[in-house]
Design a protein around this motif. Structure first.
Motif, PDB file in Angstrom:
ATOM      1  N   SER A  11       0.835  -1.208   0.000  1.00 23.44           N
ATOM      2  CA  SER A  11       0.000   0.000   0.000  1.00 23.44           C
ATOM      3  C   SER A  11       0.861   1.246   0.000  1.00 23.44           C
ATOM      4  CB  SER A  11      -0.916   0.006   1.232  1.00 23.44           C
ATOM      5  OG  SER A  11      -1.859  -1.032   1.182  1.00 23.44           O
ATOM      6  N   VAL A  12       1.865   1.265   0.874  1.00 18.59           N
ATOM      7  CA  VAL A  12       2.769   2.415   0.959  1.00 18.59           C
ATOM      8  C   VAL A  12       3.580   2.563  -0.323  1.00 18.59           C
ATOM      9  CG1 VAL A  12       4.791   3.335   2.154  1.00 18.59           C
ATOM     10  CG2 VAL A  12       2.913   2.367   3.472  1.00 18.59           C
ATOM     11  N   LEU A  13       4.022   1.439  -0.878  1.00 19.25           N
ATOM     12  CA  LEU A  13       4.856   1.478  -2.079  1.00 19.25           C
ATOM     13  C   LEU A  13       4.145   2.114  -3.264  1.00 19.25           C
ATOM     14  CD1 LEU A  13       7.567   0.555  -3.363  1.00 19.25           C
ATOM     15  CD2 LEU A  13       6.422  -1.577  -3.977  1.00 19.25           C
ATOM     16  N   VAL A  14       2.868   1.776  -3.453  1.00 22.48           N
ATOM     17  CA  VAL A  14       2.172   2.258  -4.650  1.00 22.48           C
ATOM     18  C   VAL A  14       1.523   3.618  -4.464  1.00 22.48           C
ATOM     19  CG1 VAL A  14       1.721  -0.107  -5.393  1.00 22.48           C
ATOM     20  CG2 VAL A  14      -0.050   1.131  -4.132  1.00 22.48           C
ATOM     21  N   THR A  15       1.269   4.061  -3.224  1.00 19.28           N
ATOM     22  CA  THR A  15       0.507   5.291  -3.015  1.00 19.28           C
ATOM     23  C   THR A  15       1.156   6.528  -3.631  1.00 19.28           C
ATOM     24  OG1 THR A  15      -0.599   4.458  -1.029  1.00 19.28           O
ATOM     25  CG2 THR A  15      -0.488   6.833  -1.283  1.00 19.28           C
ATOM     26  N   PRO A  16       2.472   6.785  -3.458  1.00 17.17           N
ATOM     27  CA  PRO A  16       3.059   7.962  -4.112  1.00 17.17           C
ATOM     28  C   PRO A  16       2.959   7.896  -5.632  1.00 17.17           C
ATOM     29  CG  PRO A  16       4.556   7.070  -2.450  1.00 17.17           C
ATOM     30  CD  PRO A  16       3.468   6.067  -2.640  1.00 17.17           C
ATOM     31  N   ILE A  17       3.106   6.697  -6.188  1.00 23.22           N
ATOM     32  CA  ILE A  17       2.981   6.530  -7.642  1.00 23.22           C
ATOM     33  C   ILE A  17       1.561   6.849  -8.085  1.00 23.22           C
ATOM     34  CG2 ILE A  17       3.192   4.864  -9.537  1.00 23.22           C
ATOM     35  CD1 ILE A  17       5.195   3.327  -7.732  1.00 23.22           C
ATOM     36  N   VAL A  18       0.595   6.363  -7.316  1.00 24.98           N
ATOM     37  CA  VAL A  18      -0.816   6.614  -7.636  1.00 24.98           C
ATOM     38  C   VAL A  18      -1.123   8.103  -7.566  1.00 24.98           C
ATOM     39  CG1 VAL A  18      -3.202   6.175  -6.922  1.00 24.98           C
ATOM     40  CG2 VAL A  18      -1.536   4.332  -6.835  1.00 24.98           C
ATOM     41  N   GLY A  19      -0.560   8.807  -6.551  1.00 20.93           N
ATOM     42  CA  GLY A  19      -0.784  10.251  -6.419  1.00 20.93           C
ATOM     43  C   GLY A  19      -0.330  11.016  -7.650  1.00 20.93           C
ATOM     44  N   ARG A  20       0.845  10.674  -8.159  1.00 17.25           N
ATOM     45  CA  ARG A  20       1.355  11.353  -9.375  1.00 17.25           C
ATOM     46  C   ARG A  20       0.503  11.002 -10.589  1.00 17.25           C
ATOM     47  NH1 ARG A  20       6.177   9.384  -6.958  1.00 17.25           N
ATOM     48  NH2 ARG A  20       7.376  11.032  -5.962  1.00 17.25           N
ATOM     49  N   TRP A  21       0.076   9.748 -10.669  1.00 19.56           N
ATOM     50  CA  TRP A  21      -0.754   9.304 -11.792  1.00 19.56           C
ATOM     51  C   TRP A  21      -2.098  10.029 -11.797  1.00 19.56           C
ATOM     52  CZ3 TRP A  21      -3.166   3.773 -12.578  1.00 19.56           C
ATOM     53  CH2 TRP A  21      -3.507   3.625 -13.922  1.00 19.56           C
ATOM     54  N   ILE A  22      -2.689  10.180 -10.616  1.00 16.11           N
ATOM     55  CA  ILE A  22      -3.974  10.874 -10.525  1.00 16.11           C
ATOM     56  C   ILE A  22      -3.828  12.340 -10.897  1.00 16.11           C
ATOM     57  CG2 ILE A  22      -5.754  11.658  -8.893  1.00 16.11           C
ATOM     58  CD1 ILE A  22      -5.456   8.973  -7.469  1.00 16.11           C
ATOM     59  N   ASP A  23      -2.724  12.978 -10.498  1.00 17.28           N
ATOM     60  CA  ASP A  23      -2.494  14.378 -10.877  1.00 17.28           C
ATOM     61  C   ASP A  23      -2.468  14.547 -12.396  1.00 17.28           C
ATOM     62  OD1 ASP A  23      -2.440  15.935  -8.567  1.00 17.28           O
ATOM     63  OD2 ASP A  23      -0.385  15.376  -8.084  1.00 17.28           O
ATOM     64  N   ARG A  24      -1.993  13.510 -13.115  1.00 14.30           N
ATOM     65  CA  ARG A  24      -1.892  13.599 -14.575  1.00 14.30           C
ATOM     66  C   ARG A  24      -3.133  13.088 -15.293  1.00 14.30           C
ATOM     67  NH1 ARG A  24       3.240  11.267 -13.561  1.00 14.30           N
ATOM     68  NH2 ARG A  24       2.463   9.296 -14.429  1.00 14.30           N
ATOM     69  N   ARG A  25      -3.725  11.991 -14.776  1.00 11.97           N
ATOM     70  CA  ARG A  25      -4.775  11.299 -15.518  1.00 11.97           C
ATOM     71  C   ARG A  25      -6.147  11.326 -14.865  1.00 11.97           C
ATOM     72  NH1 ARG A  25      -3.023   7.195 -18.783  1.00 11.97           N
ATOM     73  NH2 ARG A  25      -5.220   7.040 -19.314  1.00 11.97           N
ATOM     74  N   GLY A  26      -6.258  11.781 -13.616  1.00 13.23           N
ATOM     75  CA  GLY A  26      -7.523  11.734 -12.922  1.00 13.23           C
ATOM     76  C   GLY A  26      -7.669  10.456 -12.105  1.00 13.23           C
TER      77      GLY A  26
ATOM     78  N   ASN B 211      -7.102   2.058  -4.396  1.00  8.18           N
ATOM     79  CA  ASN B 211      -8.493   2.405  -4.092  1.00  8.18           C
ATOM     80  C   ASN B 211      -8.624   3.548  -3.099  1.00  8.18           C
ATOM     81  OD1 ASN B 211      -9.823   0.597  -5.801  1.00  8.18           O
ATOM     82  ND2 ASN B 211      -9.629  -1.078  -4.337  1.00  8.18           N
ATOM     83  N   ASN B 212      -7.813   3.556  -2.049  1.00  6.62           N
ATOM     84  CA  ASN B 212      -7.955   4.588  -1.021  1.00  6.62           C
ATOM     85  C   ASN B 212      -7.737   5.978  -1.581  1.00  6.62           C
ATOM     86  OD1 ASN B 212      -8.728   3.637   1.600  1.00  6.62           O
ATOM     87  ND2 ASN B 212      -6.840   2.479   1.662  1.00  6.62           N
ATOM     88  N   LEU B 213      -6.626   6.176  -2.262  1.00  5.67           N
ATOM     89  CA  LEU B 213      -6.350   7.507  -2.808  1.00  5.67           C
ATOM     90  C   LEU B 213      -7.284   7.821  -3.961  1.00  5.67           C
ATOM     91  CD1 LEU B 213      -4.703  10.023  -2.625  1.00  5.67           C
ATOM     92  CD2 LEU B 213      -2.929   8.954  -4.027  1.00  5.67           C
ATOM     93  N   GLY B 214      -7.594   6.824  -4.781  1.00  6.00           N
ATOM     94  CA  GLY B 214      -8.506   7.054  -5.902  1.00  6.00           C
ATOM     95  C   GLY B 214      -9.886   7.479  -5.444  1.00  6.00           C
ATOM     96  N   MET B 215     -10.403   6.851  -4.378  1.00  6.78           N
ATOM     97  CA  MET B 215     -11.725   7.209  -3.878  1.00  6.78           C
ATOM     98  C   MET B 215     -11.729   8.605  -3.265  1.00  6.78           C
ATOM     99  SD  MET B 215     -13.661   4.728  -4.727  1.00  6.78           S
ATOM    100  CE  MET B 215     -15.104   5.391  -3.951  1.00  6.78           C
ATOM    101  N   GLN B 216     -10.674   8.949  -2.504  1.00  8.04           N
ATOM    102  CA  GLN B 216     -10.609  10.276  -1.878  1.00  8.04           C
ATOM    103  C   GLN B 216     -10.586  11.378  -2.928  1.00  8.04           C
ATOM    104  OE1 GLN B 216      -7.807  10.929   1.424  1.00  8.04           O
ATOM    105  NE2 GLN B 216      -7.617   8.712   1.590  1.00  8.04           N
ATOM    106  N   THR B 217      -9.683  11.264  -3.904  1.00  6.20           N
ATOM    107  CA  THR B 217      -9.564  12.319  -4.910  1.00  6.20           C
ATOM    108  C   THR B 217     -10.793  12.369  -5.807  1.00  6.20           C
ATOM    109  OG1 THR B 217      -8.303  10.777  -6.299  1.00  6.20           O
ATOM    110  CG2 THR B 217      -7.047  12.296  -4.922  1.00  6.20           C
TER     111      THR B 217
END
Length: 451
Positions: free
Chosen positions: A305-320, A365-371
C-alpha cells in the motif's frame, strides 16, 4: 510544496492515522482478548462493531462541527478525547468498560479527519492529489499497518500497549497543529444550528442496521430488517424538510456521482476490513502462527500500500482518479481469488502473494476514492463531505464485522476463509462496474472550478 505546507500535512496526518490504526491494530489482539475476558468471536465482534458505529456517527457530526465552530478547535478536541480514552482503556476492569473507552476513542479520532481535510483543502490549493497522497500513506495505509504493529506490541507486552502506543502520534500532531494551524475566526456557529433530531434519527437507524447485520449469524430477523428500513426512510424524509439538515440528502440526490462514490467506498471497505480482521484470526487459529508472525505476514498489505501510493498520487495528478480505481478494483478481484489457493497447510509464500495483491488494491483504491470525491464537491462542502466519506468507510466496516460474525461464528476454518474470499471477489466485481460508470474528470480543471 513549501515547509509550512509540509508541516501542516504532517500535523493532520499524525492525527488522522489514529482512527484507522486503532481500527485494525486490535485485530491481532482479538484472540488474546477472547481468552482474557472469556468471550466467543461473536462476543468480541462487539468491540469492533461499536468502534465502527461510533465512528460512523462521529465523522459527519464532527465534520459539521468543524464547519460551524472552527477546524482547529475541533481537531484539538479530538486529540484530547483520544488522549483520555487511551489513558483509561488499559485500566478497564471489565469488557464493558473497554468497549466504553473504545467508543470515546472512536468519537475523538473521528474529529480529526474531517477537520484536518478541511484545513488541507483551505490552505493547500495546488497539487492536492500529491498532498492527499501523503495523507493517504499516513492515514489509510496505517489501517494496513495496524495488524503488524499490534502483533509486535503483543509479542513484547500485552493488549494495553495497543492503546499506550497512541501517545507519540498524539504528541506530534498536537505540537505541530498548535504551531502551524491558522487560528479559527470568531465562531459564528451555535449549538442550535446543529440538526440534533436528525443526528438522533441517524444514530438510531445506524444502530438498528448494526443489530440486524450482527443477528445474521443466528438467523434472519425480519422485524429488525423492517425496523431498519422504516427508520432509514423516516430519516430521509425528515432531512428533506430541514433547512439546515444534518445530512444534505437533497445534495446527495442531485449529485448522483457523489452518492455512488460513497456506495463504492462502502463496498471497498466491506472487502478490505473483512480481510484485515478475518486473516489474522485465521492465521492464528488455523495456521497456528503466533501474534508476531501474524503481524509480519500482514505487513505485506501495508508494505505494498505504501509502495504504490506515491505513484498513484502522481498518476492521478496527470490522468484523474478513474484509471487508478480501475486498477484497484481489478486487484481486489484478483487478490480475493488468490485467497482460494490457501489450504490448511498453505505455505507462507502463497499467503504473502495474495496479501501483496490486496495491498496494491488498497493503495490504488484509497487515494482514488478520496480524490474522486473531491472532484465533485466544493471547498465549502469539504467538512461534511469528508465526514460522510468516512461514515461510508465505517458502514462498510460494520458490514465486514457482521459478515465475519456470520461466517466464522464459534470457529474459523479454511472453508470459512474461502467463503469470505468468494464474497470479497463478488464485491470487487460490483466495485469495478461502479468505477466504469464514473465520469473521467481532469483534476486541475476540477480544482479551478472548486476554487
Amino acid at each position: 510544496m513549501n515547509r509550512k505546507e509540509l508541516l501542516l500535512i504532517t500535523a493532520v496526518a499524525l492525527g488522522t492515522l489514529l482512527n484507522p490504526l486503532n481500527t485494525t491494530m486490535i485485530s491481532v489482539a482479538l484472540a488474546r482478548l477472547q481468552e482474557d475476558f472469556q468471550l466467543t468471536f461473536a462476543d468480541i465482534s462487539w468491540l469492533i462493531s461499536t468502534y465502527y458505529l461510533a465512528s460512523a456517527i462521529g465523522q459527519p457530526v464532527m465534520g459539521k462541527w468543524s464547519d460551524l465552530f472552527g477546524r482547529k478547535r475541533v481537531f484539538m478536541l479530538g486529540l484530547f478525547l483520544v488522549t483520555l480514552s487511551s489513558s483509561l482503556a488499559p485500566l478497564s476492569p471489565s469488557y464493558g468498560w473497554l468497549i466504553g473507552f473504545r467508543i470515546i476513542q472512536a468519537i475523538g479520532s473521528s474529529a480529526l479527519f474531517p477537520s484536518g481535510m478541511g484545513m488541507i483543502r483551505s490552505q493547500i490549493t495546488s497539487r492536492q492529489a500529491r498532498a492527499l497522497g501523503i495523507l493517504s500513506i499516513f492515514s489509510s495505509t496505517s489501517a494496513a499497518f495496524g495488524p503488524s504493529l499490534g502483533g509486535l506490541l503483543l509479542h513484547y507486552g500485552d493488549w494495553p500497549l495497543i492503546f499506550l502506543c497512541n501517545f507519540p502520534f498524539i504528541a506530534g500532531s498536537f505540537v505541530l497543529a498548535w504551531k502551524v494551524f491558522p487560528n479559527d475566526a470568531a465562531s459564528s456557529g451555535r449549538a442550535s444550528d446543529m440538526d440534533w433530531r436528525g443526528v438522533m434519527l441517524f444514530c438510531v437507524a445506524i444502530f438498528m442496521w448494526l443489530l440486524f447485520f450482527l443477528s445474521l449469524s443466528d438467523g434472519y430477523s425480519l422485524w429488525k430488517l423492517a425496523a431498519s428500513v422504516i427508520l432509514t426512510v423516516w430519516f430521509y424524509r425528515f432531512e428533506l424538510r430541514r433547512s439546515k439538515p444534518f445530512i444534505d440528502v437533497v445534495f446527495l440526490r442531485q449529485n448522483i456521482n457523489v452518492t455512488l462514490i460513497y456506495a463504492q467506498f462502502i463496498l471497498t471497505n466491506v472487502a478490505f476490513y473483512s480481510i484485515m480482521f478475518g486473516i489474522p484470526s485465521y492465521l492464528q487459529r488455523v495456521q497456528r502462527m503466533d501474534p508476531q508472525q501474524t503481524g509480519l505476514v500482514m505487513l505485506s498489505i501495508a508494505g505494498f500500500s505504501v509502495l504504490v501510493t506515491p505513484i498513484v498520487g502522481r498518476w492521478i495528478d496527470r490522468r484523474g482518479s478513474k484509471p487508478s480505481l480501475i486498477v484497484g478494483t481489478a486487484c481486489v478481484i484478483a487478490g480475493a481469488l488468490l485467497l482460494l489457493l490457501i489450504q490448511d497447510d498453505a505455505s507462507v509464500f502463497t499467503i504473502f502473494l495474495a496479501l501483496c495483491v490486496l495491498g496494491i488494491a488498497n493503495g490504488f483504491n484509497n487515494l482514488g476514492m478520496q480524490t474522486s470525491l473531491y472532484d465533485f464537491v466544493t471547498k465549502e462542502e469539504t467538512g461534511v463531505a469528508s465526514g460522510l466519506f468516512m461514515t461510508s468507510r465505517f458502514i462498510g466496516t460494520i458490514l465486514s464485522s457482521s459478515l465475519l460474525a456470520a461466517l466464522f461464528g464459534e470457529s474459523i476454518t479454511t472453508a470459512h476463509l474461502h467463503s469470505m474470499a468468494w464474497t470479497c471477489a463478488g464485491l470487487g466485481v460490483l466495485m469495478f462496474v461502479l468505477t466504469l460508470r464514473l465520469p473521467q474528470v481532469n483534476r486541475p480543471v476540477a480544482h479551478e472550478k472548486a476554487g
